[in-house]
Design an enzyme around this catalytic site. Structure first.
Site, PDB file in Angstrom:
ATOM      1  N   GLU A 121       1.883 -13.111   0.637  1.00  0.00           N
ATOM      2  CA  GLU A 121       3.191 -12.448   0.601  1.00  0.00           C
ATOM      3  C   GLU A 121       3.192 -11.460   1.752  1.00  0.00           C
ATOM      4  OE1 GLU A 121       0.626 -11.278  -1.036  1.00  0.00           O
ATOM      5  OE2 GLU A 121       0.720  -9.214  -0.350  1.00  0.00           O
ATOM      6  N   SER A 128      -2.237   2.997  10.910  1.00  0.00           N
ATOM      7  CA  SER A 128      -2.497   1.681  10.313  1.00  0.00           C
ATOM      8  C   SER A 128      -1.953   0.510  11.123  1.00  0.00           C
ATOM      9  CB  SER A 128      -1.938   1.644   8.895  1.00  0.00           C
ATOM     10  OG  SER A 128      -0.551   1.925   8.900  1.00  0.00           O
ATOM     11  N   LYS A 159      -4.286  -4.724   8.486  1.00  0.00           N
ATOM     12  CA  LYS A 159      -4.228  -5.837   7.529  1.00  0.00           C
ATOM     13  C   LYS A 159      -5.285  -6.898   7.829  1.00  0.00           C
ATOM     14  CE  LYS A 159      -0.589  -4.440   5.110  1.00  0.00           C
ATOM     15  NZ  LYS A 159      -0.646  -4.128   3.686  1.00  0.00           N
TER      16      LYS A 159
HETATM   17  C1  LIG Z   1       1.148  -1.115   9.563  1.00  0.00           C
HETATM   18  C2  LIG Z   1       1.191  -1.031   8.087  1.00  0.00           C
HETATM   19  N1  LIG Z   1       0.701   0.053   7.491  1.00  0.00           N
HETATM   20  C3  LIG Z   1       0.724   0.175   6.141  1.00  0.00           C
HETATM   21  C4  LIG Z   1       1.271  -0.789   5.341  1.00  0.00           C
HETATM   22  C5  LIG Z   1       1.313  -0.574   3.870  1.00  0.00           C
HETATM   23  O1  LIG Z   1       0.349  -1.295   3.172  1.00  0.00           O
HETATM   24  P1  LIG Z   1      -0.902  -0.603   2.545  1.00  0.00           P
HETATM   25  O2  LIG Z   1      -0.406   0.551   1.738  1.00  0.00           O
HETATM   26  O3  LIG Z   1      -1.536  -1.653   1.718  1.00  0.00           O
HETATM   27  O4  LIG Z   1      -1.783  -0.142   3.632  1.00  0.00           O
HETATM   28  C6  LIG Z   1       1.784  -1.954   5.923  1.00  0.00           C
HETATM   29  C7  LIG Z   1       2.356  -3.045   5.089  1.00  0.00           C
HETATM   30  O5  LIG Z   1       2.924  -3.981   5.505  1.00  0.00           O
HETATM   31  C8  LIG Z   1       1.752  -2.058   7.331  1.00  0.00           C
HETATM   32  O6  LIG Z   1       2.271  -3.126   7.926  1.00  0.00           O
END
Ligand SMILES: Cc1ncc(COP(=O)(O)O)c(C=O)c1O
Lengths: 405, 277
Positions: free
Chosen positions: A121, A387, A99
């Site tokens: 948000e 992620s 993020k």
């Molecule tokens: C670690 C992590 N991965 C993925 C996501 C999902 O978001 P996005 O699909 O925008 O990557 C989030 C959302 O809070 C997250 O915290």
């Protein structure tokens, strides 16, 4: 899927109206329209400004800690006995998730625009923490809207945001989760147009957000490309990422979209299963309009938005970024889904085999790797986007596994 | 097309006063009571009716109208039922303009052409769809004009002179000036600033200009009515509905009167405005 004529490039969207095919657009109240146009103009000029890019590059290196490693998961690969699995280590970024890539870009843009008050948000709290962090770094006021349900299930992140100086507003309206936090942030923005910058956490919202957030996240895929060429002398055969709004996924995918030999998989949250409560907007939704854009949405036959369900607070958004909706229809990306149970299992497998505790969101992508890698040849190169890290989810997993902390 | 909106604003102008535009949510607190309220509005002094089509995610609305929408949805209100309300209202009232107000998704999911045809047949006169700025005119605005429904646009404090012609271009019926940069039912506007804004709008259009957002009392209504062609009241009316409900959130014998009493007071405020000046 209906066969559609394929474009020369999958990377040229959106068009000047902010559309990816029929998806995207600018479905907002008139009050916000002038702000969105101004944001777009400012973003275009920043994008072409070497000074802006250099500043972003410097913070990426020294503050976020980029590039993030592309790590060969040797024990996971051995365990699965098939494809060679690499992890893109976004969880090693400062603040613990992808993020921050987007937040850095938007906060530098907000500074450029002279905005002093930042709103955001958050679902799982990852985006809220990243926003609170950069606001602390640059001395900006920060207000984070978070559904009351999520405030309860992501307590560690709530406390982190507060320590960083952010005001966390629990949202009690509607279903009290991420979509309602977005509504509330939009209401704040409409009410404070003169000094407020809305830092959206995913590739959703009105144009130019889906494009801008994608661009800021594309550093993930650009690095992966170079790192894989360095490690293996060729591009990967497949990419996997979880899809909530879709920002970590599009960040990994976008630089590879025109490499049509690379198979690309987005993984939505199937919650209790696709026939039960879930958050798989593409698998279980239909095109509609919410939060400024047209995309796949979970809704009833009367167009009322339904709550998404996922064990993961970061994936239970009832929509998905418009570019994903388009990539799905056009067939360039295949969208799969993983259930709560599959994600919890993947969370434990990765933790035990690699000593890496993944975020529950990322565990959804890993779940599909566990499923598909064994059936693939040993020279198949697979990249999964890790992620975020799972510290924030430890209390929830403990509870699920029946352990009292 | 029968121009009920134009005729009504012409009439109130002849009477030397602003029109009172009242907003209530369809199906709030339940379908039958909502029809009773609707039918009672003109008699209480409403000149134009805005009927809210409930939506789960009303991003431009404050707590009062959000809650009204959720009450209606919990009671089973649907777009089809809302159109039934319009039809039932129109059977007994041929003169009062009725404008449907809401968000695009339920219309889009219902099907734009189907919705326009059904709304027109039911007796609606116009549409206000909050999340469709002029940039998205092809979606609904142009088809609506084609189908003989006015598309009433919101102009806001952030709409500058450069943008105004675009906002006014495909607008019909009246222009809805949003008195504050904000959500419904929140801040009370600065009436001097609003008067200047209305004057600015009137330099750009011959359409009537109605002002809404934050108008709660007969005094507010009178202040706005001094310069505008119409005054829109919404949150205060749905709040009156809420206050009249029993412990289980059901309508009581006071519900309809709670709304009509406030409408009557607001109508008196609107009539007083220029008489006093
Ligand atoms: C670690 C992590 N991965 C993925 C996501 C999902 O978001 P996005 O699909 O925008 O990557 C989030 C959302 O809070 C997250 O915290």
């Amino acid at each position: 899927m209906t066969a559609q004529p394929q474009p020369n490039s999958f990377r040229t969207g959106p068009d000047e109206r902010g559309r990816f095919g029929i998806y995207g657009g600018r479905f907002v109240a008139e009050t916000l329209m002038p702000l969105i146009l101004q944001l777009e103009a400012e973003y275009r000029s920043a994008k072409d400004d070497p000074a802006f890019q250099a500043e972003m590059g410097s913070y990426r290196t020294h503050y976020i800690g980029r590039p993030s490693p592309l790590y060969f998961a040797e024990r996971l690969t051995e365990h699965l006995g098939g494809a060679k699995v690499y992890l893109k280590r976004e969880e090693l970024n400062h603040t613990g998730s992808h993020k921050v890539n987007n937040v850095l870009g938007q906060i530098l843009l907000a500074r450029r625009m002279g905005k002093k008050r930042i709103i955001a948000e958050t679902g799982a709290g990852s985006h809220g923490v990243a926003t609170a962090t950069l606001c602390a770094r640059f001395g900006l006021q920060c207000v984070v809207y978070m559904g009351a349900v999520d405030v309860a299930r992501q307590a560690p992140n709530v406390f982190r945001m507060k320590m960083l100086g952010a005001e966390v507003v629990p949202v009690e309206s509607g279903s009290r989760t991420l979509k309602d936090a977005l509504n509330e942030a939009l209401r704040d923005w409409v009410s404070n147009v003169h000094d407020t910058f809305y830092c959206i956490g995913t590739v959703a919202g009105p144009h130019p957000y889906p494009e801008m957030v994608r661009d800021f996240q594309s550093v993930i895929g650009e690095e992966t490309r170079a790192q894989m060429l360095e490690a293996e002398g060729r591009l990967p055969d497949s990419l996997f990422a979880c899809v909530g709004g879709g920002s970590n996924a599009i960040g990994l995918f976008h630089p590879f979209l025109d490499d049509t030999d690379v198979a690309i998989y987005g993984v939505e949250a199937a919650g209790f299963g696709l026939s039960g409560l879930n958050a798989a907007s593409i698998a279980g939704g239909a095109p509609g309009i919410l939060h400024g854009n047209r995309t796949y949405l979970l809704m009833d036959k009367d167009g009322q938005i339904e709550e998404g369900h996922s064990i993961s607070a970061g994936l239970d958004y009832p929509g998905v970024g418009p570019e994903h909706a388009w990539l799905n229809d056009i067939g360039r990306v295949k969208y799969l889904s993983a259930t709560d149970d599959e994600a919890v299992n993947a969370f434990q497998v990765l933790t035990k085999l690699e000593g890496i505790i993944p975020a529950l969101e990322s565990a959804h992508a890993i779940a599909k790797v566990l499923e598909l890698a064994p059936g693939l040849p040993k020279d198949h190169l697979m990249v999964v986007n890790l992620s975020g890290r799972g510290d924030k989810d430890v209390p929830q997993i403990a509870e699920r596994l029946g352990t009292k902390l | 097309m029968s121009d009920r909106i134009g005729a009504r604003f012409a009439q109130t102008a002849r009477e030397g006063r602003a029109a009172l535009v009242t907003f209530v949510t369809a199906g709030d607190p339940d379908h039958e009571t909502s029809l009773e309220i609707l039918r009672a509005l003109p008699g209480a002094g409403a000149d134009v009716i805005e009927l809210g089509m409930p939506f789960t995610d009303p991003m431009a609305d404050g707590p009062a109208i959000q809650a009204a929408g959720l009450r209606a949805l919990a009671g089973g209100e649907t777009l089809v039922k809302t159109l039934d309300l319009v039809r039932a209202f129109r059977e007994q009232d041929q003169a009062t303009p009725l404008v449907l107000m809401g968000y695009y998704n339920p219309i889009y999911v219902h099907g734009v052409q189907r919705f326009l045809q059904e709304a027109k047949e039911a007796g609606a006169d116009g549409l206000i769809v909050v999340d469709l700025p002029p940039e998205e005119d092809e979606e609904l605005c142009l088809p609506a004009l084609e189908a003989g429904l006015a598309f009433i646009r919101l102009a806001t404090p952030t709409t500058d002179d450069a943008r105004l012609p675009m906002v006014l271009k495909n607008t019909a019926g009246f222009v809805y000036y949003v008195s504050i940069a904000g959500i419904t039912g929140a801040a009370t506007p600065d009436f001097t600033v609003v008067a200047e804004a209305v004057a600015r709008l009137k330099r750009h259009t011959t359409l009537p200009v109605a002002v809404g957002f934050g108008v709660k009392t007969p005094e507010h209504a009178a202040a706005i009515a001094a310069g505008a062609d119409g005054v829109v009241v919404g949150s205060a009316l749905v709040d009156a509905v809420r206050s009249s409900l029993d412990g289980q959130g059901r309508a009581t014998e006071k519900t309809v009167a709670a709304v009509t009493d406030l409408v009557a007071a607001l109508a008196a405020g609107v009539r007083r405005a220029r008489a006093a000046a």
